[in-house]
Enzyme design. Structure first.
Site, short mmCIF file in Angstrom:
data_model
loop_
_atom_site.label_atom_id
_atom_site.label_comp_id
_atom_site.label_asym_id
_atom_site.label_seq_id
_atom_site.Cartn_x
_atom_site.Cartn_y
_atom_site.Cartn_z
N ASP A 176 -7.88 -0.57 -2.78
CA ASP A 176 -6.61 -0.48 -2.07
C ASP A 176 -5.42 -0.70 -2.99
OD1 ASP A 176 -6.23 0.37 0.52
OD2 ASP A 176 -5.55 -1.58 1.22
N LYS A 232 -3.55 -2.98 5.85
CA LYS A 232 -4.28 -3.83 4.91
C LYS A 232 -5.78 -3.54 4.91
CE LYS A 232 -0.64 -7.27 5.33
NZ LYS A 232 -0.26 -8.63 5.75
N ASP A 280 -11.71 -9.14 11.56
CA ASP A 280 -13.14 -9.27 11.86
C ASP A 280 -13.37 -9.82 13.26
OD1 ASP A 280 -11.97 -11.63 11.17
OD2 ASP A 280 -13.38 -12.16 9.59
#
Length: 1063
Positions: free
Chosen positions: A333, A474, A762
């Site tokens: 990323d 993100k 998560d």
């Protein structure tokens, strides 16, 4: 109704079309037409008939009559005994003639079935028969069910191994095994073993769990009486202190209930890898284990050392799993050329490392951690060449490490003109916030072999496109990009997610997960298998509870007994269909009476009702919300169109490139366009027409990539038929699906993939899956599956906890809060309690900070939160304290957690509560309510330091998170000194309340002791800046308190007025 009449009347034509999938109903082996239902003759092909019997209602869609079993078809529960069991057994298992014809297959670079071009690997179907193979098109319409098992092989070694294990378990007599030399008997024994479950649930022994539950109930009763006593006996001379303490105690009681109830029925599970091999990986036959895609994510290679990422990738490439069924995708990323070059070096080193690992079966298969083990590496090694080859391999790894260090040193200073690749072209990712998408395939294509000439798993570098003005979300956005890229290139049915600092410590970890995911009954209900997190490089006493043993060995086992553990962000094997937002299959209750049990005049009513039943059954895997419902309804027709379309056209496009242009894939001519689909509607019947028109709804949900949409419809995994004909076109399609604007006006991040809206994506992602009704499983093999690195420095550890708590606050303030989301769904109540606890725990910091301050205030003012410490009050205090200790001891007894780990967890709960959790509450409120964004930083992962293994432990890094706990320590110390001095100088009427105050103050300091030790560091002195800030705050607090003195009533005397008399 006569069967013969149906056969002759309904099938006079040469061709009949299946009314379920639209394909031609093939004839039986004897040439006669296949008739699924003998009552009405409704045309259904054999694959649909077998699928309906194994997975559906087992009834005819038209007349609702239960399907009878045809000879040669697998049995299902409820079949009548027709007396032909033995003939069917020999025919199904083919003990006499194991050979069969295989369809030709052409090798393709990105083919997930086979790369050697000899014969295709058999596909696995979730929830299908345990010992069955499937071939044919990806749509499942032309699939012909093969025999459940193929015999005729000796397998002498496996038989002996099986006998030995059975003798140890006491299931087989040694005398019988010695006398049983008949080949058929051995085969029947293997068949029996292969049919055994791949896993079993091991409940906690009643001698351990029942006392634990009894103490929980007693503690709840004692807690109720204690709170009643506290509420009904206020301290009149210190009402504010008493009220604050009671509010805190009520919150602590609620928090304990939310934490305790999900641990009521903990379970453990064990797997049987030998049965998995017997069932899906038999000698002399193609492997039928399901393919798997590994996802590794990284952001900044300077904070996450490339050598650590390289070790993670190497451990994945060397995993004990068929190489043609393993693919590794690395998400960069940060668009770093350093990571790009690192993976290039890693791919070259893997050509020597992977065969070395598999030849000598070493563990772990990450070279950095394997060579640093302080154990006898010669134990159990019998090959004479092992020492020599190990020494040579260690030298090669050291040379590889030096090359990586050279790349890191070069990357420290970026050239003014930007990075340049080896061929002289500028690096596309010089601007990390504005660059095109990049994909590079290092391994997995033809010619990429190891030094022994064997194939290597696929290794793919991915860096998604980034442009100004787009929210990239993100890590969650990066993971969703990997989901789409992998679906286009390999489309494995399962995905394993790992952080870049978590390597594979157990090479059989994937097989452990497959024991659950490929199970006939459980597999189709699972959204993921979660492994516990284990860590390397932590000090022996685990000062800051980095191992988090209480959570992983107690809480997670408790959740496994309900609906499954929560997703913790790494070490998780996902079911791809669950990530796509589909619902799990709903078990439908079989009607007690079918049409053949009712009178003939009721048949029309049953048929009418059966039509509704069949219609509702089609939406068996509807989406999680919004447009997700009904996604299964058009699956067959749409896949049939792609199959017929692929026979005429191939995927278009030019040569593959490393990076897409600024417009990415927009100029690329795709193989399947929406206009072409609409034009192709002519000539199709109404069912296929409605199915093809639903392509628009698919694009609204998944995005405008027909190749990706087609891959989502392939439940078994693998590329759609014809899609793998042009690998260059697939690369361009993959670049298209990682473009920054691909997710606009779609369900990505809302109902599909990793869910957006929190830095702890998560928890949110797992919560959405459980709300849809999926289950998860907690797998704890004897050897830890994965290991990672943890921040052992105090400041880094607190920042990590701050990020987790901030994510929980964001979820609490969002529409996905478990307190009010998805009621009426399929989330179990105890599972909801667990998720509620995961998002409200940061708010405990406010009452915790107040409660830790109250003892010091009581000592400074001479007041107490209890008016009189009589016998009744003493009984409730002692009973509550003993029940807390008893609960903890019994919890450790059934879980196996050590008392040191439990105590460290209690200490850090207080340390994190009065520091990181407190800041997270205010930052979360500012972010959600005020729009003030708080950028989180990636926790630095330190590479191994041979000079000082725990040098990072003593390193001090200033952060404002250190101020509140330090202030608490100083206030309580000052309070202890003031309280004892006042008692000595002025005397004390009753020493009981004084001892109570001193006990609570010492209890607070004892919980904060690891924090105090961390502040002192190696030099045993607290940093000056922390001391100054803490003393300043403590002094201000003390002076203001003494000046106000709110608990001493103001003296009220007579009011003096002038009386006019001179006195």
């Amino acid at each position: 109704m006569d069967t013969a009449s149906v056969t002759g009347g309904e099938h006079k034509g040469k061709e009949k079309t299946c009314r379920v999938c639209g394909e031609e109903v093939a004839a039986r082996e004897d040439g006669k037409p296949f008739v699924a239902c003998a009552e009405c003759g409704f045309p259904v092909c054999k694959p649909c008939y077998e699928y309906e019997r194994s997975e559906g209602t087992q009834c005819c869609p038209q007349c609702n009559t239960r399907y009878k079993r045809h000879k040669g078809c697998p049995r299902v529960e409820g079949d009548e005994d027709d007396g032909g069991d033995m003939d069917d057994f020999e025919e199904e298992f083919q003990i006499k003639s194991p050979t069969k014809q295989k369809p030709p297959h052409e090798p393709v670079n990105f083919d997930v079935y086979s790369e050697n071009g000899e014969q295709p690997a058999q596909k696995w179907r979730p929830g299908g028969p345990a010992l069955s193979s499937f071939t044919g098109s990806v749509a499942g319409k032309d699939l012909e069910q093969e025999r459940e098992m193929e015999g005729g092989m000796e397998w002498k070694d496996r038989i002996d191994k099986w006998k030995t294990k059975q003798e140890k378990r006491g299931k087989l007599n040694r005398d019988d095994s010695d006398d049983d030399d008949d080949k058929n008997d051995d085969e029947y024994m293997l068949l029996a073993e292969a049919r055994q479950p791949l896993w079993r649930k091991v409940p906690i022994p009643s001698s351990k769990i029942n006392p634990y539950r009894i103490v929980i109930v007693l503690r709840l009763v004692v807690l109720c009486f204690f709170l009643k006593f506290r509420i009904t006996t206020p301290a009149m001379d210190a009402v504010p202190l008493w009220l604050a303490s009671v509010i805190c105690e009520l919150w602590f009681a609620l928090s304990w209930i939310l934490d305790q109830l999900p641990k009521w029925s903990p379970v453990t599970r064990e797997t049987y890898l030998d049965r998995l091999a017997l069932r899906y990986e038999r000698d002399g036959e193609p492997c039928r284990l399901a393919p798997i895609d590994f996802f590794v994510s990284t952001v900044d290679p300077l904070k996450e050392p490339p050598i650590i990422t390289a070790n993670t990738v190497l451990s994945i490439l060397a995993v004990d799993y068929p190489v043609d069924r393993v693919s590794c995708y690395v998400s960069d990323d940060g668009a770093s050329m350093l990571l790009f070059d690192t993976l290039s070096e890693t791919a070259e080193f893997a050509r020597r490392w992977v065969p070395f690992c598999k030849k000598f079966t070493i563990e772990p298969r990450a070279p950095e951690f394997y060579f640093s083990q302080k154990i006898d590496y010669l134990k159990d090694k019998v090959q004479p060449t092992f020492v020599k080859e190990r020494r040579a391999m260690k030298r090669e790894y050291e040379e590889f490490k030096v090359r990586i260090n050279a790349l890191v040193a070069k990357a420290q200073k970026k050239p003014e003109e930007g990075w340049v690749m080896q061929d002289g072209t500028p690096w596309p990712g010089n601007n990390t916030r504005d660059h095109p998408g990049m994909i590079q395939v290092y391994l997995g294509s033809q010619g990429a072999l190891d030094v022994e000439g064997s194939e290597l798993p696929r290794l793919v570098y991915v860096s998604r496109e980034k442009r100004p003005g787009y929210n990239h979300h993100k890590k969650a956005g990066a993971m969703n990009s990997l989901v789409r890229v992998s679906a286009v290139l390999t489309n494995a049915p399962f995905i394993l997610n790992l952080d870049c600092d978590h390597y594979v410590n157990n090479s059989k970890a994937v097989r452990e997960a497959m024991c659950f995911l490929m199970d006939k009954q459980l597999g189709k209900k699972l959204c993921y298998v979660q492994f516990p997190q284990r860590f390397d490089g932590i000090d022996r006493h685990d000062r800051y509870a980095n191992r988090n043993t209480v959570f992983f060995d107690i809480n997670m086992k408790g959740l496994d007994g309900i609906q499954g553990p929560v997703y913790v962000g790494t070490g998780t094997v996902f079911n791809r269909q669950a990530l796509y937002g589909y619902d799990p299959p709903r078990p439908e209750k079989r009607p007690k009476m079918t049409c053949d049990c009712w009178p003939s005049w009721c048949c029309c009513c049953c048929c009418f009702g059966g039509g509704k039943r069949g219609k509702s059954h089609k939406n068996k895997k509807g989406g999680g919300g919004g447009e997700g419902g009904g996604l299964d309804e058009p699956r067959r027709g749409l896949l049939g169109f792609y199959k017929k379309r692929s026979k005429k056209d191939k995927l278009g496009g030019g040569a593959a490139s490393l990076a897409g242009g600024k417009k990415g894939y927009r100029k690329h001519q795709r193989g399947f366009e929406l206009e072409e689909i609409e034009e192709g509607l002519e000539g199709y019947d109404e069912l296929e027409r409605s199915s093809l028109m639903s392509q628009k709804s698919f694009e609204k949900r998944f995005g405008q990539s027909p190749v990706f949409i087609a891959s989502t419809l392939v439940e078994d995994g693998g590329l759609p038929q014809g899609a793998a004909a042009d690998p260059a076109a697939l690369i361009k399609e993959a670049i298209h699906v990682i473009s920054c604007g691909y997710e606009e006006k779609t369900e990505w991040g809302k109902e599909i993939g990793w869910i957006y809206g929190s830095v702890t994506e998560d928890i949110l992602t797992g919560f959405k899956m459980h709300c849809r009704g999926w289950k998860s499983v907690y797998c704890t093999p004897a050897r830890a599956a994965f290991k990672g690195s943890a921040p052992i420095n105090l400041s880094d550890r607190l920042h990590q906890v701050l990020r987790w708590a901030l994510g929980s606050v964001e979820i609490f303030m969002s529409r996905h809060c478990p307190l009010w989301y998805a009621y009426g769904g399929r989330l179990k109540w105890l599972e909801r309690f667990a998720y509620t606890n995961t998002i409200v725990y940061p708010f405990t910091s406010i009452p915790l900070l107040a409660y830790c301050t109250i003892p010091a205030v009581c000592l400074l003012t001479g007041k107490f939160i209890i008016p009189t410490l009589n016998n009744l009050a003493s009984i409730w205090f002692i009973a509550l304290f003993l029940s807390i200790i008893a609960t903890g001891v019994l919890e450790l007894r059934w879980s196996g957690v050590s008392i040191e780990d439990w105590w460290r967890n209690e200490q850090f709960w207080v340390i994190g509560g009065v520091s990181a959790h407190l800041f997270a509450v205010f930052q979360g409120l500012l972010k959600v309510l005020g729009g003030v964004d708080t950028n989180f930083t990636v926790t630095s992962k330190a590479a191994a330091d041979e000079t000082d293994a725990f040098g990072e432990l003593y390193l001090f890094k200033w952060t404002t998170l250190l101020v509140p706990p330090t202030t608490l320590i100083i206030i309580n110390m000052v309070g202890i000194v003031a309280g004892v001095s006042d008692a000595v100088n002025n005397g004390y009427g009753s020493w009981g309340p004084l001892f109570g105050k001193l006990f609570f103050s010492f209890w607070v300091i004892l919980h904060l002791y690891p924090f105090l030790k961390g502040l002192m560091g190696r030099q045993n002195r607290t940093p000056t800046i922390v001391v100054l800030w803490s003393i300043l705050l403590a002094s201000i607090f003390s002076l203001v308190w003494v000046r106000i003195d709110p608990f001493i009533p103001k003296p009220k005397g007579p009011v003096l007025k002038p009386c006019g008399v001179s006195c």
